[in-house]
Motif scaffolding. Structure first.
Motif, mmCIF file in Angstrom:
data_model
loop_
_atom_site.group_PDB
_atom_site.id
_atom_site.type_symbol
_atom_site.label_atom_id
_atom_site.label_comp_id
_atom_site.label_asym_id
_atom_site.label_seq_id
_atom_site.Cartn_x
_atom_site.Cartn_y
_atom_site.Cartn_z
ATOM 1 N N ALA A 62 0.941 -1.156 -0.013
ATOM 2 C CA ALA A 62 -0.061 -0.082 0.033
ATOM 3 C C ALA A 62 0.892 1.230 0.028
ATOM 4 N N GLN A 63 1.889 1.129 0.893
ATOM 5 C CA GLN A 63 2.824 2.646 0.687
ATOM 6 C C GLN A 63 3.574 2.501 -0.693
ATOM 7 N N ILE A 64 4.093 1.550 -1.094
ATOM 8 C CA ILE A 64 4.495 1.430 -2.340
ATOM 9 C C ILE A 64 3.503 2.135 -3.572
ATOM 10 N N GLU A 65 2.300 1.762 -3.528
ATOM 11 C CA GLU A 65 1.454 2.416 -4.213
ATOM 12 C C GLU A 65 1.123 3.867 -3.927
ATOM 13 N N GLN A 66 1.078 4.320 -2.762
ATOM 14 C CA GLN A 66 1.128 5.440 -2.456
ATOM 15 C C GLN A 66 2.397 6.276 -3.059
ATOM 16 N N ALA A 67 3.425 5.942 -2.873
ATOM 17 C CA ALA A 67 4.619 6.519 -3.607
ATOM 18 C C ALA A 67 4.624 6.468 -4.976
ATOM 19 N N ALA A 68 4.123 5.509 -5.434
ATOM 20 C CA ALA A 68 3.950 5.776 -7.035
ATOM 21 C C ALA A 68 2.933 6.620 -7.538
ATOM 22 N N ASN A 69 1.761 6.826 -6.735
ATOM 23 C CA ASN A 69 0.851 7.668 -7.135
ATOM 24 C C ASN A 69 1.490 9.222 -6.812
ATOM 25 N N SER A 70 2.534 9.394 -6.085
ATOM 26 C CA SER A 70 2.968 10.900 -5.819
ATOM 27 C C SER A 70 3.755 11.155 -6.948
ATOM 28 N N LEU A 71 4.359 10.162 -8.013
ATOM 29 C CA LEU A 71 4.866 10.473 -9.068
ATOM 30 C C LEU A 71 4.204 11.477 -10.175
ATOM 31 N N VAL A 72 2.806 11.642 -9.707
ATOM 32 C CA VAL A 72 1.958 12.316 -10.695
ATOM 33 C C VAL A 72 1.934 13.720 -10.318
ATOM 34 N N PRO A 73 2.404 14.739 -11.153
ATOM 35 C CA PRO A 73 2.418 16.317 -10.626
ATOM 36 C C PRO A 73 1.126 16.677 -10.777
ATOM 37 N N PRO A 74 0.796 17.885 -10.352
ATOM 38 C CA PRO A 74 -0.405 18.602 -10.213
ATOM 39 C C PRO A 74 -1.053 18.858 -11.965
ATOM 40 N N VAL A 75 -1.933 17.953 -12.360
ATOM 41 C CA VAL A 75 -2.368 17.978 -13.852
ATOM 42 C C VAL A 75 -3.073 19.320 -14.264
ATOM 43 N N GLY A 76 -3.902 19.644 -13.248
ATOM 44 C CA GLY A 76 -4.560 20.686 -13.660
ATOM 45 C C GLY A 76 -3.893 21.921 -14.053
ATOM 46 N N PRO A 77 -3.157 22.505 -13.236
ATOM 47 C CA PRO A 77 -2.312 23.534 -13.449
ATOM 48 C C PRO A 77 -1.229 23.419 -14.688
ATOM 49 N N LEU A 78 -0.644 22.397 -14.611
ATOM 50 C CA LEU A 78 0.115 21.967 -16.027
ATOM 51 C C LEU A 78 -0.350 22.028 -17.348
ATOM 52 N N PHE A 79 -1.748 21.500 -17.324
ATOM 53 C CA PHE A 79 -2.582 21.307 -18.543
ATOM 54 C C PHE A 79 -2.825 22.691 -19.173
ATOM 55 N N TRP A 80 -3.222 23.786 -18.072
ATOM 56 C CA TRP A 80 -3.774 24.867 -18.331
ATOM 57 C C TRP A 80 -2.558 26.009 -18.549
ATOM 58 N N SER A 81 -1.795 25.954 -17.988
ATOM 59 C CA SER A 81 -0.336 26.729 -17.986
ATOM 60 C C SER A 81 0.248 26.620 -19.357
ATOM 61 N N PHE A 82 0.311 25.257 -19.796
ATOM 62 C CA PHE A 82 0.942 25.043 -20.907
ATOM 63 C C PHE A 82 0.088 25.726 -22.301
ATOM 64 N N ARG A 83 -1.189 25.530 -22.176
ATOM 65 C CA ARG A 83 -2.034 25.988 -22.908
ATOM 66 C C ARG A 83 -2.181 27.508 -23.214
ATOM 67 N N ILE A 84 -2.045 28.267 -22.029
ATOM 68 C CA ILE A 84 -2.147 29.710 -22.053
ATOM 69 C C ILE A 84 -0.612 30.313 -22.714
ATOM 70 N N MET A 85 0.657 29.529 -22.246
ATOM 71 C CA MET A 85 1.713 29.713 -23.036
ATOM 72 C C MET A 85 1.999 29.485 -24.509
ATOM 73 N N VAL A 86 1.261 28.576 -25.055
ATOM 74 C CA VAL A 86 1.354 28.368 -26.419
ATOM 75 C C VAL A 86 -0.007 29.249 -26.970
ATOM 76 N N GLY A 87 -0.849 29.510 -26.368
ATOM 77 C CA GLY A 87 -1.756 30.321 -27.181
ATOM 78 C C GLY A 87 -1.281 31.747 -27.176
ATOM 79 N N ALA A 88 -0.488 32.066 -26.243
ATOM 80 C CA ALA A 88 -0.003 33.566 -26.193
ATOM 81 C C ALA A 88 1.231 33.545 -27.213
ATOM 82 N N GLY A 89 1.937 32.424 -27.475
ATOM 83 C CA GLY A 89 3.120 32.570 -28.438
ATOM 84 C C GLY A 89 2.442 32.331 -29.808
ATOM 85 N N PHE A 90 1.410 31.913 -30.297
ATOM 86 C CA PHE A 90 0.563 31.951 -31.426
ATOM 87 C C PHE A 90 0.151 33.510 -31.588
#
Length: 530
Positions: free
Chosen positions: A375-403
């Motif tokens: 169970a602790q190995i499972e927790q540690a493996a799940n901690s490998l996932v960074p915050p998806v929402g902020p990354l998803f939207w930050s990237f698209r704001i950056m790309v949209g501004a670039g174009f």
């Protein structure tokens, strides 16, 4: 309490870094634009280009001074808040950081002083050389700090020493030529060039709208849109290279940026829009463009891109391998004083040593990684996932501004070739209103780069949770409040100085035009030198 210290330390560094990066892009870009303007002055001898160089040079100087003062604190934080990180990788990280300090505080500061006080004490060519030294020095300063940061993203040219329990340099040339660092450097400086170009274009447009300094403003806008169009196009091309390297070295970051929960078959599509759902591990209302991510991420049509769920499963395997390496390391250290380490332990370290850092991901969940439960190995493996929402939207704001920057710069470049920069007032207003946008895009870029690396402070080597100093949460919180207060004051001061300089405008230069460089006088006229 330990996790609170980690969160507060991360918050402190994030806020000081984001504040500092308000000044860096403009410094990088304005140094080049000023050098271009003075080059034109030296080649043509026309005083308006000298006036332009001095005016934009003042704005560069204000921004440079505030940027240097905010950057000093960031370097001290490595020792204050991230002492174990500094101990663990100081032999590698310290060298480029020290060189960057020399570049910033000695080379740049010297040449900046000569730039401002050497106008009437040097020849035109000598002063031009100084101006280009300022520009090159500013960019070299960025190079060294990005070499250090690039190593954190892709730790090449180094190895773990079980005797000293530290990372040590094995090949400094590999550190310098790290492909991730090189891609980050050219992408970051190009973004700085775009920032300065939008700034100069917007200020020039404001002067034209007000009917002030129109001749200087139009020439400044011409330089800005020409330089900015080239820079904006290069940002897109260099961003493609960064995406490719991310696929190779930081697969979880790319999957999080795309909110790609399941492995995408080749050729992978790009999610133009969607609503990431971290709890249920899916993306709602996804609008996808076929093939695009496959071409960007793999530069092929037959290579799939791994999704978050599959990478988490791979992480479990690496954590289990890391536990074996961790156990072998403990045995080796216990036997150091008694003789030769057990060959079996050495063999395990050779086989699984590269996954040792994954065992340390268990530290927030169990004192001894060797005692970890499934169970602790499972927790540690799940901690490998960074915050998806902020990354998803930050990237698209950056790309949209670039174009958007490409479109705006392209339109103004076309108008400049037709000498019609002032023909559409709504475009001039647009140029003024988009001045803050490059900073928003740049901050989003740093969020993608740094938040996407979590939970690692050194990718695959050292988790962020283990890198902090042994400080009390109240101490870190107090320094956060202090830094935010001081930096806010500095930001207000800079904005006040910059706005005052812009309202005041360029200083008049009533002297005659200078002779064209390399020309000779013939009966009161100018003729090319033979």
């Amino acid at each position: 309490m330990e996790l609170d210290i980690v969160a507060l330390s991360r918050l402190q560094f994030a806020m000081t870094a984001l504040y500092h990066f308000l000044f860096v892009p403009l410094t990088l870009g304005l140094s080049m634009i000023v050098a271009i303007m003075e080059t034109t002055y030296v080649m043509t001898g026309r005083k308006i280009w000298r006036q332009m160089t001095k005016f934009w040079g003042v704005l560069f100087g204000i921004n440079f001074a505030i940027g240097v003062s905010t950057g000093i604190v960031m370097e001290f934080q490595f020792g204050m808040n991230w002492s174990y990180y500094s101990h663990y990788v100081g032999d590698i990280f310290g060298a480029p950081l020290a060189i960057e300090g020399l570049m910033a505080f000695f080379l740049e500061a010297t040449f900046v002083g000569l730039f401002f006080f050497g106008w009437d004490r040097m020849s035109r060519v000598a002063h031009l050389i100084i101006t280009w030294c300022v520009a090159i020095g500013s960019n070299l300063s960025a190079l060294w700090i990005l070499i250090a940061n690039g190593w954190m993203q892709n730790p090449v040219g180094s190895a773990f020493n079980p005797v000293t329990m530290r990372m040590e340099v094995t090949n400094f040339f590999e550190v310098l030529t790290n492909p991730v660092a090189q891609a980050k450097f050219v992408h970051t400086v190009s973004a700085g060039y775009v920032t300065a170009s939008v700034f100069v274009l917007g200020v020039g447009a404001w002067y034209v709208l007000k009917g002030r300094h129109v001749e200087l403003a139009k020439r400044s806008m011409t330089v800005a849109c020409s330089f900015g169009l080239a820079a904006a196009l290069s940002v897109v091309v260099l961003g493609d290279e960064s995406g490719y390297l991310t696929t190779e070295h930081q697969k979880m970051k790319l999957a999080a940026i795309e909110s790609m929960w399941e492995t995408e078959p080749a050729p992978a599509s790009f999610t133009l829009f969607g609503i990431p759902d971290t709890e249920n591990r899916e993306t709602h209302y996804a609008v996808k463009i076929p093939w695009v991510m496959g071409l960007i991420g793999t530069r092929s049509l037959d290579t799939p891109i791994e999704g978050i769920n599959e990478l988490v499963e791979n992480g479990k395997t690496k954590i289990e391998n890391g536990i074996q390496a961790y156990t072998a390391l403990q045995n080796m250290r216990a036997n150091m004083g008694t003789g030769t380490p057990d060959p079996a332990d050495q063999a395990i370290m050779e086989e699984y040593g590269n996954d040792l850092g994954y065992a340390y991901l268990l530290k927030p969940f169990v004192d001894d990684p060797a005692d970890a439960t499934p169970a602790q190995i499972e927790q540690a493996a799940n901690s490998l996932v960074p915050p998806v929402g902020p990354l998803f939207w930050s990237f698209r704001i950056m790309v949209g501004a670039g174009f958007l920057f490409i479109a705006v710069m392209g339109v103004f470049f076309y108008l400049s070739t037709r000498r019609r920069l002032d023909s559409h007032r709504w475009l001039l207003h647009l140029a003024v209103w988009i001045i803050p946008l490059p900073w928003i895009a740049a901050e989003c870029g740093w969020i993608v780069a740094e938040l996407g690396r979590q939970p690692w402070i050194i990718e695959g080597i050292l988790p962020t949770a283990l890198a902090v100093s042994s400080l009390g949460a109240s101490t870190v919180l107090l320094t956060i409040i202090g830094f935010v207060g001081i930096y806010t004051v500095l930001f207000i001061v800079e904005m006040g100085l910059m706005l005052a300089a812009i309202r005041k405008g360029p200083q008049p230069d009533n002297g005659p035009d200078m002779p064209v460089l390399g020309a000779r006088r013939v009966q009161g006229t100018m003729a090319p030198a033979e």
